[in-house]
Every structure is written in structure tokens, then in C-alpha cells.
Design a protein around this motif. Structure first.
Motif, PDB file in Angstrom:
ATOM      1  N   THR A  13       0.815  -1.226   0.000  1.00 44.00           N
ATOM      2  CA  THR A  13       0.000   0.000   0.000  1.00 44.00           C
ATOM      3  C   THR A  13       0.845   1.272   0.000  1.00 44.00           C
ATOM      4  O   THR A  13       0.315   2.355  -0.225  1.00 44.00           O
ATOM      5  CB  THR A  13      -0.911   0.013   1.248  1.00 44.00           C
ATOM      6  OG1 THR A  13      -0.088  -0.280   2.381  1.00 44.00           O
ATOM      7  CG2 THR A  13      -2.025  -1.014   1.128  1.00 44.00           C
ATOM      8  N   SER A  38       0.384  -3.551   6.644  1.00 45.56           N
ATOM      9  CA  SER A  38       0.312  -3.604   8.111  1.00 45.56           C
ATOM     10  C   SER A  38      -1.074  -4.066   8.553  1.00 45.56           C
ATOM     11  O   SER A  38      -1.992  -4.215   7.740  1.00 45.56           O
ATOM     12  CB  SER A  38       0.588  -2.219   8.691  1.00 45.56           C
ATOM     13  OG  SER A  38      -0.554  -1.396   8.497  1.00 45.56           O
ATOM     14  N   SER A  41      -4.184  -2.257   7.271  1.00 49.39           N
ATOM     15  CA  SER A  41      -4.747  -2.548   5.948  1.00 49.39           C
ATOM     16  C   SER A  41      -5.252  -3.978   5.795  1.00 49.39           C
ATOM     17  O   SER A  41      -6.133  -4.236   4.960  1.00 49.39           O
ATOM     18  CB  SER A  41      -3.678  -2.314   4.878  1.00 49.39           C
ATOM     19  OG  SER A  41      -3.118  -1.036   5.010  1.00 49.39           O
ATOM     20  N   LEU A  83       9.311  -2.226   2.731  1.00 51.79           N
ATOM     21  CA  LEU A  83       8.978  -1.955   4.132  1.00 51.79           C
ATOM     22  C   LEU A  83      10.023  -1.026   4.725  1.00 51.79           C
ATOM     23  O   LEU A  83      11.190  -1.057   4.312  1.00 51.79           O
ATOM     24  CB  LEU A  83       9.027  -3.264   4.930  1.00 51.79           C
ATOM     25  CG  LEU A  83       8.063  -4.377   4.528  1.00 51.79           C
ATOM     26  CD1 LEU A  83       8.497  -5.692   5.173  1.00 51.79           C
ATOM     27  CD2 LEU A  83       6.629  -4.021   4.917  1.00 51.79           C
TER      28      LEU A  83
HETATM   29  P1  NAP Z   1       5.548   4.136   2.782  1.00 49.71           P
HETATM   30  O1  NAP Z   1       4.822   4.873   1.710  1.00 49.71           O
HETATM   31  O2  NAP Z   1       5.545   4.692   4.151  1.00 49.71           O
HETATM   32  O3  NAP Z   1       4.943   2.617   2.832  1.00 49.71           O
HETATM   33  C1  NAP Z   1       5.257   1.710   3.863  1.00 49.71           C
HETATM   34  C2  NAP Z   1       4.546   0.371   3.624  1.00 49.71           C
HETATM   35  O4  NAP Z   1       4.897  -0.529   4.685  1.00 49.71           O
HETATM   36  C3  NAP Z   1       3.029   0.455   3.624  1.00 49.71           C
HETATM   37  O5  NAP Z   1       2.496  -0.492   2.721  1.00 49.71           O
HETATM   38  C4  NAP Z   1       2.665   0.016   5.059  1.00 49.71           C
HETATM   39  O6  NAP Z   1       1.361  -0.532   5.173  1.00 49.71           O
HETATM   40  C5  NAP Z   1       3.690  -1.072   5.260  1.00 49.71           C
HETATM   41  N1  NAP Z   1       3.877  -1.389   6.667  1.00 49.71           N
HETATM   42  C6  NAP Z   1       4.068  -0.531   7.707  1.00 49.71           C
HETATM   43  N2  NAP Z   1       4.176  -1.215   8.872  1.00 49.71           N
HETATM   44  C7  NAP Z   1       4.062  -2.540   8.549  1.00 49.71           C
HETATM   45  C8  NAP Z   1       4.095  -3.742   9.305  1.00 49.71           C
HETATM   46  N3  NAP Z   1       4.270  -3.736  10.643  1.00 49.71           N
HETATM   47  N4  NAP Z   1       3.929  -4.911   8.647  1.00 49.71           N
HETATM   48  C9  NAP Z   1       3.743  -4.937   7.312  1.00 49.71           C
HETATM   49  N5  NAP Z   1       3.706  -3.828   6.528  1.00 49.71           N
HETATM   50  C10 NAP Z   1       3.870  -2.651   7.160  1.00 49.71           C
HETATM   51  O7  NAP Z   1       7.070   3.916   2.397  1.00 49.71           O
HETATM   52  P2  NAP Z   1       7.785   3.811   0.938  1.00 49.71           P
HETATM   53  O8  NAP Z   1       8.227   5.127   0.462  1.00 49.71           O
HETATM   54  O9  NAP Z   1       6.934   2.960   0.061  1.00 49.71           O
HETATM   55  O10 NAP Z   1       9.138   3.060   1.327  1.00 49.71           O
HETATM   56  C11 NAP Z   1       9.190   1.680   1.662  1.00 49.71           C
HETATM   57  C12 NAP Z   1      10.646   1.237   1.779  1.00 49.71           C
HETATM   58  O11 NAP Z   1      11.312   1.473   0.544  1.00 49.71           O
HETATM   59  C13 NAP Z   1      11.459   1.975   2.856  1.00 49.71           C
HETATM   60  O12 NAP Z   1      12.424   1.099   3.389  1.00 49.71           O
HETATM   61  C14 NAP Z   1      12.161   3.047   2.053  1.00 49.71           C
HETATM   62  O13 NAP Z   1      13.344   3.491   2.689  1.00 49.71           O
HETATM   63  C15 NAP Z   1      12.451   2.301   0.780  1.00 49.71           C
HETATM   64  N6  NAP Z   1      12.664   3.163  -0.382  1.00 49.71           N
HETATM   65  C16 NAP Z   1      11.806   4.174  -0.674  1.00 49.71           C
HETATM   66  C17 NAP Z   1      12.052   4.967  -1.803  1.00 49.71           C
HETATM   67  C18 NAP Z   1      11.168   6.113  -2.205  1.00 49.71           C
HETATM   68  O14 NAP Z   1      11.564   6.856  -3.141  1.00 49.71           O
HETATM   69  N7  NAP Z   1      10.007   6.314  -1.598  1.00 49.71           N
HETATM   70  C19 NAP Z   1      13.150   4.704  -2.593  1.00 49.71           C
HETATM   71  C20 NAP Z   1      14.013   3.647  -2.267  1.00 49.71           C
HETATM   72  C21 NAP Z   1      13.752   2.894  -1.159  1.00 49.71           C
HETATM   73  P3  NAP Z   1       0.069   0.323   5.660  1.00 49.71           P
HETATM   74  O15 NAP Z   1      -0.393   1.134   4.481  1.00 49.71           O
HETATM   75  O16 NAP Z   1      -0.886  -0.761   6.028  1.00 49.71           O
HETATM   76  O17 NAP Z   1       0.509   1.169   6.815  1.00 49.71           O
END
Ligand code: NAP
Length: 350
Positions: A13, A38, A41, A83
């Protein structure tokens, strides 16, 4: 679906999870069969749970899928994970232990000795490290990672310079998009009309990950490349696309046209193997004096090409230039997808 590999998305998500779903729609090899997030969701349909931020609609079959709990029971054997690091640290090994190929975006295991940190055009040979992982020996599962979003573009731009001229010193200043912080990410009152000169742990990640990716596989270990690197990271009010001002000191003298030729001529295994998400040209050099710009250039090559421009002499090191890459495509979901395509082409995904 019949001939495609079923894949799951952990953190489906979130912003990177959404990119996975967008990039996997109509993928020739993979099909989204499972989405997890999480407790907030789990149990809802994906359409209800996701706060969808992309400009294309949620694929209909994914919108109707029920979001699962983040548990390996019932999950497919190929997992794209997006994550946050503390959650990934706990969950990713559970999936690897259960025999899954975990293709991760998180920083949790990037610097672990036996975990490959891979850009398929730069260091595809590092994938062999998975054979050293205890998960692989016990259950067949493993973890492969892609880098932090801001070091991805930098390393792609540095790789051909390192290969042809040697690399001694790198100094980079980033201007990073808000989507790099996930959703809801940075509060609007903090970022509108503003620059935030701090992104937690980002400089440390860039300075550690670049030498690992540009390093050499020696048996069961990576010898980091020996260049010196210093980075300063800033968050700016841009939606997508990380821009970086870079200065380098090379190992030997080079003419500007030789550097440009090195960038334009650069390609690797994904291009050779014609992987589905490989951009025709991983690095695009733009001669316009005011490019690259995130709004105009971040989506070049479907978001998988890195744009370089403004090459000129540097008064401190040898050369300076600007690099731009799409942070949620080449810097995250697209990077993991290209890793998965390389893994599949090399027989690691069964
Ligand atoms: P985000 O928008 O905050 O999404 C986080 C995701 O993790 C959501 O699907 C959330 O679900 C889920 N989540 C949170 N707590 C959880 C739990 N306890 N168990 C299972 N799922 C859980 O973050 P994002 O930007 O997509 O980034 C995700 C990862 O990719 C991070 O490690 C980030 O550093 C890395 N990353 C991001 C980018 C970027 O440009 N954004 C680039 C490279 C790497 P809910 O919706 O249910 O809360």
C-alpha cells in the motif's frame, strides 16, 4: 497468469508498493498474486486500503484483492518488499527462511556481508553472494537488495567513469524529492517553499553503499571500491526525481568528450539480455545548459534511465556534472524489478 511467475508485494500500500503494482501491470514474466501490508490494511481490499498516489488507475484485479497479513504462510515464493527498515529487519528473514526469494528495497540488509546490493548494469556478478546465505542453504530462500534511491543514480553515473578512467574522489550534494520519504512523508508546512538540509541516515547510506556496489566480488566477500566519498543530502519541494550536483577526481586524465562517450556508450547485462524493464540507454547525456530537470527528465526511459548533464571542469576536483534519477522507479520499484528479471533470467527464481 498460467505461464507467469506469481509474485507478492510486502508493503504493497506504500508509495514504492504502488509503483510495483503499476510496473507489474501487464508484465510479461510476473503477475501480482498477493499483496500484504500492516494490520491497518489487512483484511480490506487493496482499493480500500491504499491511498493511491499514481497517475494511472489501480489495476482492476489488484483493487479487488484482499490485503493479507505480512506472513509467509500462503505467500508466493517471489516477494518484492518495500517496508521501512525496522520492520524489514524482522519480516524479510522470515520470508527468506520460508523459502522465498525476497527482493528488497529496504536498507535493513543492504550492508550485510552475504547480501548482494545490486544494480544489474553495474555489478550483476554480486548476485552470486546469495549462495553464501544460510537461508539459501536451508530452504532455498534468499534476500537480494537494491540501493538507497539517491545513491542509485550516482552509482550509475560513476560506473562508466570508474571502469574507463578510475575513480579517486567523489563529492555530491543531493536535492531529493518528497516522494522519497514515502506517504504521508514530510509535512507540507515543513517543505512548501523550503529546503530541509537533513535526511536521517541518508548521507551515511550513500557513502557506504556506493563503494559496496562499485566494489569487487572476491570469493564470498565484496571488497569495497577504494575511492573517497562525501555527500550532503537535502530534501526539496519536488514531487519525483532526485537531482545531484557531483564533482569527481579520476584516476587518469580524460577529455570531456571521452566522459560523455563513456556515459552514452554504457550498457550492461539487462540490455544484452533484453530484460523487459531494461532501458535502451541506462545513461542519457543531455547537452542543454539547463538540464536535467526533475519535472522534464525524471521519466525518461520510463523512469529507468539516469540523466546526466552540465559536464564542466571543477576547480577542486577534476570534473563536475549534474545527475537526475527517478526515485520511486529507478531508485526503488523499477530497480527491484530489474533485479528480479536478472534473477529469473539466471535461473534463481525456479
Ligand atoms: P511508505 O509509503 O511509508 O509505505 C510503507 C509500507 O509498509 C506500507 O504499505 C505500510 O502498510 C507497510 N507497513 C508498515 N508497517 C508494517 C508492518 N508492521 N507490517 C507490514 N507492513 C507494514 O514507504 P515507501 O516510500 O513505500 O518506502 C518503503 C521502503 O522502501 C522503505 O524502506 C524506504 O526506505 C524504501 N525506499 C523508498 C524509496 C522512495 O523513493 N520512496 C526509494 C528507495 C527505497 P500500511 O499502508 O498498512 O501502513
Amino acid at each position: 497468469m498460467a505461464n507467469k511467475v506469481p509474485v507478492g508485494i510486502l508493503g504493497a500500500t506504500g508509495l514504492v508498493g504502488q509503483r510495483f503494482i503499476q510496473l507489474l501491470e501487464d508484465h510479461p514474466w510476473f503477475e501480482v498474486a498477493w499483496v500484504a501490508a500492516s494490520e491497518r490494511s489487512a483484511g480490506q481490499t487493496y482499493g480500500e486500503a491504499a491511498r493511491w498516489k499514481l497517475r494511472t488507475p489501480i489495476p482492476a484485479h489488484v483493487a479487488k484483492m484482499k490485503v493479507s497479513e505480512a506472513d509467509p504462510a500462503g505467500a508466493p515464493k517471489v516477494i518484492f518488499a518495500s517496508l521501512d527498515a525496522p520492520i524489514a529487519k524482522d519480516l524479510e528473514p522470515r520470508f527468506a527462511e520460508a523459502g522465498c526469494a525476497v527482493i528488497s528495497n529496504s536498507s535493513a540488509f543492504r550492508m550485510q556481508k552475504d547480501v548482494p546490493l545490486v544494480i544489474p548494469e553495474v555489478n550483476p556478478d554480486h548476485l552470486k553472494l546469495v549462495e553464501c546465505q544460510s537461508w539459501r542453504r536451508k530452504s532455498g530462500g534468499f534476500i537480494v537488495t537494491n540501493s538507497n534511491c539517491s545513491v542509485m543514480g550516482l552509482v550509475l553515473a560513476l560506473a562508466p567513469l570508474q571502469q574507463q578512467f578510475g575513480l579517486e574522489q567523489v563529492f555530491a550534494v543531493t536535492m531529493q524529492a518528497v516522494s522519497g520519504a514515502g506517504y504521508p512523508g514530510v509535512a507540507s508546512l515543513d517543505i512548501l517553499g523550503n529546503v530541509i538540509p537533513y535526511i536521517a541516515k541518508e548521507e551515511e547510506k550513500m557513502e557506504a553503499e556506493a563503494p559496496k556496489m562499485l566494489g569487487r566480488l572476491n570469493g564470498s566477500a565484496i571488497e569495497p571500491a577504494p575511492f573517497r566519498i562525501s555527500v550532503q543530502c537535502n530534501r526539496v519541494a519536488v514531487e519525483d526525481g532526485h537531482t545531484e550536483s557531483v564533482s569527481v577526481k579520476l584516476g587518469k586524465a580524460a577529455k570531456p568528450e571521452e566522459l560523455i562517450e563513456a556515459w552514452r556508450g554504457f550498457s550492461g547485462k539487462p540490455q544484452e539480455m533484453k530484460l523487459p524493464d531494461a532501458p535502451a540507454q541506462p545513461i542519457l547525456y543531455d547537452t542543454a545548459p539547463d538540464r536535467p530537470q526533475p519535472r522534464l527528465d525524471a521519466e525518461r526511459g520510463g523512469g529507468m534511465s539516469v540523466s546526466v548533464g552540465r559536464l564542466r571542469p571543477c576547480n577542486l576536483l577534476d570534473w563536475k556534472f549534474t545527475v537526475l534519477s527517478h526515485n520511486t522507479i529507478r531508485g526503488a520499484a523499477g530497480a527491484a524489478l530489474l533485479n528480479a528479471e536478472l534473477l529469473k533470467a539466471q535461473g534463481y527464481l525456479g
